[in-house]
Design a protein around this motif. Structure first.
Motif, PDB file in Angstrom:
ATOM      1  N   ASN B   1     -49.925  81.701  71.913  1.00 10.07           N
ATOM      2  CA  ASN B   1     -50.868  82.323  70.996  1.00 10.07           C
ATOM      3  C   ASN B   1     -50.107  83.182  69.991  1.00 10.07           C
ATOM      4  O   ASN B   1     -49.096  83.803  70.321  1.00 10.07           O
ATOM      5  N   HIS B  38     -56.059  86.921  57.152  1.00 11.24           N
ATOM      6  CA  HIS B  38     -57.294  87.456  56.593  1.00 11.24           C
ATOM      7  C   HIS B  38     -57.511  88.885  57.070  1.00 11.24           C
ATOM      8  O   HIS B  38     -57.062  89.258  58.158  1.00 11.24           O
ATOM      9  N   TYR B  40     -60.422  92.126  57.552  1.00 12.33           N
ATOM     10  CA  TYR B  40     -61.829  92.485  57.650  1.00 12.33           C
ATOM     11  C   TYR B  40     -61.965  93.997  57.720  1.00 12.33           C
ATOM     12  O   TYR B  40     -61.080  94.687  58.234  1.00 12.33           O
ATOM     13  N   GLN B  42     -64.629  96.946  59.133  1.00 14.96           N
ATOM     14  CA  GLN B  42     -65.803  97.218  59.966  1.00 14.96           C
ATOM     15  C   GLN B  42     -66.118  98.707  59.907  1.00 14.96           C
ATOM     16  O   GLN B  42     -65.398  99.522  60.486  1.00 14.96           O
ATOM     17  N   LEU B  47     -71.335  95.532  61.237  1.00 18.22           N
ATOM     18  CA  LEU B  47     -70.613  94.295  61.537  1.00 18.22           C
ATOM     19  C   LEU B  47     -69.399  94.169  60.629  1.00 18.22           C
ATOM     20  O   LEU B  47     -69.321  94.812  59.577  1.00 18.22           O
ATOM     21  N   PRO B  48     -68.417  93.387  61.052  1.00 22.53           N
ATOM     22  CA  PRO B  48     -67.223  93.190  60.207  1.00 22.53           C
ATOM     23  C   PRO B  48     -67.570  92.464  58.907  1.00 22.53           C
ATOM     24  O   PRO B  48     -68.527  91.686  58.851  1.00 22.53           O
ATOM     25  N   TYR B  91     -59.185  95.109  60.450  1.00 21.44           N
ATOM     26  CA  TYR B  91     -58.584  94.114  61.336  1.00 21.44           C
ATOM     27  C   TYR B  91     -57.934  92.997  60.524  1.00 21.44           C
ATOM     28  O   TYR B  91     -58.516  92.518  59.545  1.00 21.44           O
ATOM     29  N   GLN B  93     -56.511  88.991  60.868  1.00 24.90           N
ATOM     30  CA  GLN B  93     -56.853  87.805  61.673  1.00 24.90           C
ATOM     31  C   GLN B  93     -56.076  86.633  61.126  1.00 24.90           C
ATOM     32  O   GLN B  93     -56.021  86.419  59.910  1.00 24.90           O
ATOM     33  N   GLY B  95     -55.574  82.569  60.737  1.00 24.45           N
ATOM     34  CA  GLY B  95     -56.444  81.397  60.740  1.00 24.45           C
ATOM     35  C   GLY B  95     -55.687  80.095  60.908  1.00 24.45           C
ATOM     36  O   GLY B  95     -56.232  79.023  60.647  1.00 24.45           O
ATOM     37  N   PRO B  99     -55.857  79.750  69.950  1.00 22.21           N
ATOM     38  CA  PRO B  99     -57.049  80.513  69.583  1.00 22.21           C
ATOM     39  C   PRO B  99     -56.812  81.391  68.353  1.00 22.21           C
ATOM     40  O   PRO B  99     -55.718  81.944  68.178  1.00 22.21           O
ATOM     41  N   LEU B 100     -57.814  81.500  67.485  1.00 18.97           N
ATOM     42  CA  LEU B 100     -57.718  82.466  66.411  1.00 18.97           C
ATOM     43  C   LEU B 100     -57.533  83.845  67.038  1.00 18.97           C
ATOM     44  O   LEU B 100     -58.132  84.157  68.076  1.00 18.97           O
ATOM     45  N   PHE B 102     -56.936  88.244  66.428  1.00 16.93           N
ATOM     46  CA  PHE B 102     -57.105  89.432  65.594  1.00 16.93           C
ATOM     47  C   PHE B 102     -56.075  90.482  65.989  1.00 16.93           C
ATOM     48  O   PHE B 102     -55.628  90.534  67.139  1.00 16.93           O
ATOM     49  N   ALA B 104     -55.320  94.542  66.659  1.00 17.97           N
ATOM     50  CA  ALA B 104     -56.086  95.505  67.455  1.00 17.97           C
ATOM     51  C   ALA B 104     -56.910  96.463  66.611  1.00 17.97           C
ATOM     52  O   ALA B 104     -57.774  97.174  67.127  1.00 17.97           O
TER      53      ALA B 104
END
Lengths: 117, 111
Positions: B1, B38, B40, B42, B47-48, B91, B93, B95, B99-100, B102, B104
Motif C-alpha cells: 500500500n 489530491h 481535501y 474538512q 464533510l470533506p 487530507y 489522498q 489516486g 487501496p486508495l 489518505f 492522517a
C-alpha cells in the motif's frame, strides 16, 4: 445538482451486519463510479471500496472478507454491506462520486453508525 | 500500500500569513506524467471537500489562495493568505493504486 445521500441504521449490534444505501441524483451510476469512505470519531479517512460505473467493484483488502458493494441503477442506488461488525467499525460512512483518477468530487452528508450492544 | 505521511499534524497560522502542509508518499503516484495526488478540506462537523486534484489543479470554485506543488514524492498544499474560513483539517489522498490511501490529516488553526 449532484447529490448523494446515505441512509441506514444508526446503531448496529456487535457481530451483526451493516447495510447502507447511497441514493444519488444529478448523475447516472453508469457514467460515474461511487466510492465508500469511512471516518471513525475524531480520526482520519479510510477508503473502503468502489462500485465502478461499469458495474464491477474493488475493495480495501483490509475489509474485503467482510465487505460487499452492489447497486441498482434503475433506482440510482449503491449498497454497502459489511458483516461481523465490531466496535472499531463505529464511524461516519460516506459515499462519494468519483470525477476521474479516483478524485472524489462530491460527498454525501455521511451516515453515522455506532456499533454497540 | 502507498503510505502518505502528512506533516505537521497541527499548524497554527496568523491571519493573512502562509500555511504549508506537506504530504510525503512512500512511492511514486505518477500516471503518464501526472501525479495523482489530491487534497481535501474538512471543516469542523462537515464533510470533506475536494480542493486540489492531480497535484496542482484547483477544483471548481476553489480560490487561487490554495495551491499544490511537488518535489521528489513530497507534495505540498499552500494556503496564502490564510483566512478565518480556512480553519479545517486537510487530507492528502493518492489516486494511483488500490487501496486508495489518505494522509492522517493536518489541523489548521489560527494563531
Amino acid at each position: 445538482e449532484v447529490q448523494l445521500k446515505e441512509s441506514g441504521p444508526g446503531l448496529v449490534q456487535p457481530s451483526q451486519t451493516l447495510s447502507l444505501t447511497c441514493t444519488v441524483s444529478g448523475f447516472s451510476l453508469t457514467d460515474y463510479s461511487v466510492h465508500w469512505v469511512r471516518q471513525p470519531p475524531g480520526k482520519g479517512l479510510e477508503w473502503m471500496g468502489v462500485m465502478w460505473s461499469g458495474g464491477s467493484t474493488a475493495y480495501n483488502s483490509a475489509l474485503k472478507s467482510r465487505l460487499s458493494i452492489s447497486r441498482d441503477t434503475s433506482k440510482s442506488q449503491v449498497f454497502l454491506k459489511m458483516n461481523s461488525l465490531q466496535t472499531e467499525d463505529t464511524a461516519i460512512y460516506y459515499c462519494t462520486r468519483e470525477r476521474e483518477d479516483n478524485v472524489m468530487d462530491a460527498w454525501g452528508q455521511g451516515a453515522s453508525v455506532t456499533v454497540s450492544s | 500500500n502507498i503510505v502518505l505521511t502528512q506533516s505537521p499534524a497541527s499548524l497554527a497560522v496568523i491571519l493573512g500569513q502562509k500555511a504549508t502542509i506537506s504530504c510525503t508518499a512512500s512511492e511514486s503516484v505518477n500516471k503518464f506524467g501526472i501525479n495523482l495526488m489530491h487534497w481535501y478540506q474538512q471543516k469542523p462537523g462537515q464533510l470533506p471537500k475536494i480542493l486540489i486534484y492531480n497535484e496542482f489543479s484547483r477544483a471548481p470554485g476553489i480560490p487561487a489562495r490554495f495551491s499544490g506543488d511537488e518535489a521528489e514524492l513530497n507534495f505540498t498544499l499552500t494556503i496564502e493568505p490564510v483566512e478565518a474560513d480556512d480553519v479545517a483539517t486537510y487530507y492528502c489522498q493518492q489516486g494511483l493504486t488500490f487501496p486508495l490511501t489518505f494522509g492522517a490529516g493536518t489541523k489548521l488553526e489560527l494563531k
